[in-house]
Write a protein that holds these residues in place. Structure first.
Motif, PDB file in Angstrom:
ATOM      1  N   ALA A   7      31.920  -7.523  -1.576  1.00  0.00           N
ATOM      2  CA  ALA A   7      32.046  -8.401  -0.409  1.00  0.00           C
ATOM      3  C   ALA A   7      32.254  -7.601   0.867  1.00  0.00           C
ATOM      4  N   VAL A   8      33.208  -6.671   0.867  1.00  0.00           N
ATOM      5  CA  VAL A   8      33.512  -5.926   2.088  1.00  0.00           C
ATOM      6  C   VAL A   8      32.393  -4.948   2.444  1.00  0.00           C
ATOM      7  N   GLY A   9      31.627  -4.529   1.452  1.00  0.00           N
ATOM      8  CA  GLY A   9      30.476  -3.672   1.706  1.00  0.00           C
ATOM      9  C   GLY A   9      29.210  -4.448   1.988  1.00  0.00           C
ATOM     10  N   THR A  10      29.310  -5.796   2.031  1.00  0.00           N
ATOM     11  CA  THR A  10      28.171  -6.714   2.223  1.00  0.00           C
ATOM     12  C   THR A  10      27.021  -6.369   1.282  1.00  0.00           C
ATOM     13  N   VAL A  11      27.365  -6.182   0.016  1.00  0.00           N
ATOM     14  CA  VAL A  11      26.374  -5.793  -0.989  1.00  0.00           C
ATOM     15  C   VAL A  11      25.825  -7.007  -1.722  1.00  0.00           C
ATOM     16  N   GLY A  12      26.704  -7.761  -2.386  1.00  0.00           N
ATOM     17  CA  GLY A  12      26.254  -8.956  -3.080  1.00  0.00           C
ATOM     18  C   GLY A  12      26.144  -8.825  -4.580  1.00  0.00           C
ATOM     19  N   LEU A  13      26.386  -7.630  -5.119  1.00  0.00           N
ATOM     20  CA  LEU A  13      26.381  -7.483  -6.575  1.00  0.00           C
ATOM     21  C   LEU A  13      27.652  -8.109  -7.144  1.00  0.00           C
TER      22      LEU A  13
ATOM     23  N   PHE B 209      34.212  -9.328   7.792  1.00  0.00           N
ATOM     24  CA  PHE B 209      34.780  -8.047   8.209  1.00  0.00           C
ATOM     25  C   PHE B 209      33.769  -6.923   7.992  1.00  0.00           C
ATOM     26  N   GLY B 210      33.119  -6.925   6.831  1.00  0.00           N
ATOM     27  CA  GLY B 210      32.176  -5.865   6.510  1.00  0.00           C
ATOM     28  C   GLY B 210      30.944  -5.884   7.381  1.00  0.00           C
TER      29      GLY B 210
END
Length: 460
Positions: free
Chosen positions: A401-407, A429-430
């Motif tokens: 979530a904070v890395g805006t990845v989605g895995l 935030f990310g």
């Protein structure tokens, strides 16, 4: 009173409240407004296949995930959302990935409206440009190049999706996945094969894999790097220091994790049934997508713990500044590594490629890393406390979530209200950026004219 010489009001000037907003606060307000509009659109009954409006939290979570180009979902995008809902999600991805200010500047260009200094400053902050000069020209370059890349990728995808799904659906899938991959969003429409299966049904297809990987890498390099590459083509020595750091760190963060994943999973369940070429492609795909894109071609739950831990680190690092990617950013981590090596070599300053990095830049890098680590640990503890999530899964979800990845390891849909609200904050935030949020809510200050006397502090 003679009003003949009174100048007419300047229609380009922002309203009084807007004049007091810093560029950082305007960026935060813009993303917030996009999320609110997206939430309202997704709450309509037309947005779901069943015709039943989703709850406000489900719509808010999906709108935030799309705007912040993350890809975490509480419902499978294909099975739950209608064509209208999918269109809203795709629009949020495109605007969120390229930046709402980029489209605002482009609209102003078409309407021949003069773009003032304030708008140029906001655009500079939005794309992390090093200087304000030429920012409008660079914005047009960003939009046109992005659309061209997405269009070319959609054509390549169509060679695979149209024969499989037919013309109408195949073209829609091609456009959707080209934009989602380029914007590093991670949303997909592959639920027709299996819910939340991502690209696992295409894991052996070289065209789909290679195009997705190329889109993720290009989108994650950063708009400023694009401009530098265009200006100096293949003359590496003439690139700016930022571009050199991005290219070198990106190459290392693709190659090294891919080889590690190949070693960790060569005989594991995740790569089971694949020949060597397939395993190598799967390893590179996971290495590339993990840093911010959120698509996967293998079952993540079947990965070994060491692979999951490696992916957590990659998700935190993310892409490069001024790109469609999130995370701490490649340059931040690279500067931290160079800082450590400079201490080991007893150097007074951080130096690389014949240049010295300023102390302010190093302090900013330390601040970003510290904020991300503190937020990750706090959020992981909260997920464990709120829903009893196992530690590794909680850290994985928080990092995603904070890395805006989605895995995800499959726990997003089962999380409670408090955990979903927490993930919404992490995604926001990310995407907006830790320094942007920090500066937006900190008061401006004047540098002191003198320094306090130094005092020794023992470290280590």
């Amino acid at each position: 009173m003679d009003t003949s010489k009174t100048p007419a009001p300047d229609k380009r000037m922002p309203s009084a409240p807007a004049q007091h907003l810093s560029p950082m606060r305007i960026i935060i307000s813009g993303y917030s407004l996009m999320i609110v509009i997206g939430t309202l659109l997704l709450m309509t009954p037309y947005a779901t296949r069943s015709g039943v409006s989703p709850s406000i939290l489900e719509a808010l979570f999906t709108a935030t995930s799309a705007t912040c180009v993350t890809g975490l979902v509480v419902h499978d995008t294909y099975l739950y959302w209608s064509a209208f809902g999918q269109g809203v999600i795709l629009l949020l991805i495109e605007i969120g990935g390229l930046g709402f200010l980029s489209f605002a500047v482009l609209a102003a260009t078409f309407t021949k409206r003069r773009i003032g200094l304030r708008e140029r400053m906001m655009m500079q902050e939005s794309v992390n440009a090093p200087q304000i000069g030429g920012i409008v020209r660079m914005t047009r370059f960003i939009i046109y190049t992005s659309l061209a890349i997405e269009g070319g990728a959609a054509v390549l995808f169509a060679t695979r999706f149209v024969p499989e799904l037919g013309w109408g659906r195949g073209i829609w899938y091609s456009i959707f996945h080209a934009i989602s991959a380029f914007c590093n969003a991670g949303f997909d429409l592959m639920g027709y094969a299996a819910p939340t299966s991502s690209l696992t049904s295409w894991k052996t297809d070289p065209v789909v894999n290679l195009v997705v990987m190329a889109l993720i890498v290009v989108g994650g390099l950063g708009f400023f790097v694009w401009s530098d590459l265009r200006e100096h083509t293949w003359h590496f020595k003439r690139y700016k220091l930022h571009t050199k750091l991005v290219l070198c760190s990106t190459a290392a963060l693709i190659l090294v994790p891919a080889l590690l994943l190949l070693g960790f999973e060569y005989n594991g369940r995740a790569f089971e049934g694949l020949h060597f070429g397939g395993k190598l492609m799967a390893a590179f795909f996971q290495s590339i997508t993990t840093r911010t894109a959120g698509m996967n071609t293998v079952d993540l739950a079947a990965l070994a713990d060491e692979s999951k831990l490696l992916m957590i680190v990659l998700m935190l690092i993310g892409g490069s500044p001024g790109s469609t990617a999130g995370g701490m950013k490649t340059t931040t981590v690279t500067l931290m590594f160079l800082c450590v090596t400079s201490v080991m070599r007893r150097r007074q300053a951080v130096e690389t490629f014949g240049r010295r990095v300023s102390d302010d830049t190093i302090r900013n890098a330390v601040c970003v890393v510290t904020m991300f680590v503190v937020i990750l640990l706090t959020a992981s503890i909260a997920l464990c406390a709120f829903d009893g999530v196992p530690l590794l899964e909680a850290v994985f979800e928080a990092a995603s979530a904070v890395g805006t990845v989605g895995l995800s390891l499959g726990i997003t849909a089962s999380l409670g209200t408090a955990s979903r609200i927490l993930l919404i904050f992490l995604m926001f935030f990310g995407r907006v950026g830790s320094l942007t949020i920090l500066y937006a809510f900190s008061e401006a200050y004047d540098m002191p004219l003198s320094r306090l006397p130094e005092a020794p502090v023992t470290i280590g």
